[in-house]
Write a protein that holds these residues in place. Structure first.
Motif, PDB file in Angstrom:
ATOM      1  N   ARG A   1       0.753  -1.215   0.021  1.00  0.00           N
ATOM      2  CA  ARG A   1      -0.055  -0.016   0.094  1.00  0.00           C
ATOM      3  C   ARG A   1       0.870   1.246  -0.262  1.00  0.00           C
ATOM      4  O   ARG A   1       0.539   2.264  -0.637  1.00  0.00           O
ATOM      5  N   GLU A   2       1.736   1.063   0.877  1.00  0.00           N
ATOM      6  CA  GLU A   2       2.727   2.492   0.870  1.00  0.00           C
ATOM      7  C   GLU A   2       3.749   2.654  -0.015  1.00  0.00           C
ATOM      8  O   GLU A   2       4.847   1.951  -0.014  1.00  0.00           O
ATOM      9  N   LEU A   3       3.442   3.346  -1.072  1.00  0.00           N
ATOM     10  CA  LEU A   3       4.454   3.411  -2.208  1.00  0.00           C
ATOM     11  C   LEU A   3       5.272   4.410  -2.153  1.00  0.00           C
ATOM     12  O   LEU A   3       6.307   4.881  -2.868  1.00  0.00           O
ATOM     13  N   GLY A   4       5.025   5.459  -1.263  1.00  0.00           N
ATOM     14  CA  GLY A   4       5.689   6.940  -1.240  1.00  0.00           C
ATOM     15  C   GLY A   4       6.656   7.052   0.015  1.00  0.00           C
ATOM     16  O   GLY A   4       7.087   6.084   0.671  1.00  0.00           O
ATOM     17  N   SER A   5       7.090   8.325   0.282  1.00  0.00           N
ATOM     18  CA  SER A   5       8.171   8.489   1.483  1.00  0.00           C
ATOM     19  C   SER A   5       7.769   8.254   2.676  1.00  0.00           C
ATOM     20  O   SER A   5       8.585   8.044   3.851  1.00  0.00           O
ATOM     21  N   ARG A   6       6.336   7.587   3.355  1.00  0.00           N
ATOM     22  CA  ARG A   6       6.039   7.366   4.441  1.00  0.00           C
ATOM     23  C   ARG A   6       6.204   5.974   4.721  1.00  0.00           C
ATOM     24  O   ARG A   6       5.808   5.489   5.826  1.00  0.00           O
ATOM     25  N   ARG A   7       6.544   5.064   3.925  1.00  0.00           N
ATOM     26  CA  ARG A   7       6.611   3.777   4.222  1.00  0.00           C
ATOM     27  C   ARG A   7       7.344   3.380   5.346  1.00  0.00           C
ATOM     28  O   ARG A   7       6.735   2.522   6.051  1.00  0.00           O
ATOM     29  N   ASP A   8       8.634   3.619   5.409  1.00  0.00           N
ATOM     30  CA  ASP A   8       9.213   3.135   6.713  1.00  0.00           C
ATOM     31  C   ASP A   8       8.824   3.591   7.835  1.00  0.00           C
ATOM     32  O   ASP A   8       8.639   2.832   8.869  1.00  0.00           O
TER      33      ASP A   8
END
Length: 191
Positions: A136-143
């Motif tokens: 789901r998280e493909l952007g800069s917020r993933r980690d």
């Protein structure tokens, strides 16, 4: 259900537990059964940057926004709310929701005593939540999402009140999970 009372289904859980997806399925099942309700994704109500002065966790702005949205739904005669938010099952957030939806039409004062909360905590193993978040998280917020999800899971489990219904989501379909969540409300058969 009393005309002046409000039932609120709080669906909480770590990131990747399925709150939003299950919330939508719960709403679809209730609509198909003719049960009047509203659905609100609580995490979106505090999305303002920077945080308001004196409200670093954005709880105050979330409460104000929920009260405004709920007032519009209540004017339509709505008396049931499905509310999803990571931490909404915790006592302090339940109190916030009670205040926000306890405001009756034509009143600025809240009557939180007329609000019944139904708490459901969706659970997911680290492996399941991580797999869902990576997809789901493909952007800069993933980690950051992965880290906070791992931290919030044990905190939510420890701090959720004893009347919280826990529903496991690992290896289950959204329809199956939503069936358990809807059953916790007692709303089917109600109009």
């Amino acid at each position: 259900m009393d005309r002046d009372s409000v039932d609120v289904l709080l669906i909480g859980g770590r990131a990747g537990s399925g709150k939003t997806t299950v919330g939508w399925e719960v709403s679809a099942r209730l609509a198909a059964a003719g049960v009047a309700h509203a659905l609100v994704e609580g995490d979106l109500l505090g999305q303002v940057h920077p945080a308001p002065d004196g409200d670093p966790d954005r709880v105050g702005i979330t409460e104000r926004n929920l009260a405004a949205v709920w007032r519009a739904y209540a004017e339509l005669g709505c008396r049931r709310l499905v509310y999803t938010r990571t931490v909404c099952v915790l006592p302090e957030y339940g109190d916030m929701v009670r205040r926000a939806v306890g405001v009756s039409e034509g009143s600025e004062a809240s009557d939180a005593s007329r609000v019944r909360l139904i708490r459901v905590l969706l659970t997911a193993s680290d492996e399941t939540a991580t797999g869902r978040l990576v997809r789901r998280e493909l952007g800069s917020r993933r980690d950051a999402e992965l880290r906070t999800s791992a931290l919030k899971a044990p905190m939510l489990d420890a701090r959720a009140p004893s009347d919280t219904v826990r529903v496991a989501t690992d290896g289950r379909t959204v329809v199956d999970v939503a069936t358990d969540v809807v059953a916790a409300t007692g709303w089917l058969g109600a109009r």
